[in-house]
Scaffold this active site. Structure first.
Site, PDB file in Angstrom:
ATOM      1  N   ASP A 143       0.802  -1.225   0.000  1.00  0.00           N
ATOM      2  CA  ASP A 143       0.000   0.000   0.000  1.00  0.00           C
ATOM      3  C   ASP A 143       0.835   1.275   0.000  1.00  0.00           C
ATOM      4  O   ASP A 143       0.291   2.365  -0.182  1.00  0.00           O
ATOM      5  CB  ASP A 143      -0.927   0.005   1.223  1.00  0.00           C
ATOM      6  CG  ASP A 143      -1.751  -1.261   1.303  1.00  0.00           C
ATOM      7  OD1 ASP A 143      -2.432  -1.582   0.311  1.00  0.00           O
ATOM      8  OD2 ASP A 143      -1.696  -1.944   2.341  1.00  0.00           O
ATOM      9  N   HIS A 203       4.257 -15.236  -2.170  1.00  0.00           N
ATOM     10  CA  HIS A 203       3.539 -13.972  -2.019  1.00  0.00           C
ATOM     11  C   HIS A 203       4.472 -12.849  -1.568  1.00  0.00           C
ATOM     12  O   HIS A 203       4.349 -11.708  -2.022  1.00  0.00           O
ATOM     13  CB  HIS A 203       2.391 -14.148  -1.016  1.00  0.00           C
ATOM     14  CG  HIS A 203       1.573 -12.922  -0.804  1.00  0.00           C
ATOM     15  ND1 HIS A 203       0.689 -12.453  -1.742  1.00  0.00           N
ATOM     16  CD2 HIS A 203       1.521 -12.057   0.234  1.00  0.00           C
ATOM     17  CE1 HIS A 203       0.120 -11.349  -1.288  1.00  0.00           C
ATOM     18  NE2 HIS A 203       0.602 -11.087  -0.095  1.00  0.00           N
TER      19      HIS A 203
END
Length: 150
Positions: A45, A75
């Site tokens: 983010d 990931h």
């Protein structure tokens, strides 16, 4: 005086909160002023707020702080690589220093804890140096002798 913003990921906050403390301490040591601390949910983010942060007139540079811990899948690689790429893209686009203080990918929790101070200090130091040198370069004028900007 360099005016520095810190953007810190809350995910793995047991690690990133320590990074934030070390970053603030090192900024003071270097004579920089931390004008903003912006928290985001995770490393992925960070790019979402960077343009808003660097657009502030009282921000000369930004240091990003985060920790991407290795899991059972890849990931962590995806998150770290995409965030790093976008952070650099934004820095080049806006022409302000934005440095990478993100631990990982591939780091486990213990390795991340061992790297807290190193990554926080390096990100702050690079941001401060780049901001100072960009100003020196802007003001520099060639007059027949090599100009060193350091």
């Amino acid at each position: 005086m360099v005016r520095l913003a810190l953007v810190v990921a809350e995910f793995n906050y047991d690690i990133t909160s320590l990074m934030l403390q070390k970053a603030i301490e090192h900024a003071r040591f270097l004579g920089a002023e931390v004008t903003y601390v912006v928290k985001v949910p995770g490393v992925y983010d960070i790019p979402m707020v960077l343009k808003d942060v660097v657009a502030k007139s009282d921000v000369d540079a930004v240091a990003t702080l985060g920790a991407v811990i290795q899991g059972a899948t890849k990931h962590d690689e995806l998150v770290a690589q995409q965030a790093a790429r976008k952070i650099l893209d934004i820095a080049v686009e806006v022409d302000k220093p934005i440095t990478l203080g993100i631990i990982g990918h591939g780091a486990n929790r213990m390795q991340a804890l061992e790297r807290v101070e190193e990554y926080a200090r390096r990100a702050v130091e690079a941001a401060v140096k780049l901001a100072r040198r960009k100003k020196l370069l802007k003001d520099a004028k060639y007059s027949g002798a090599t100009v060193y900007v350091e």
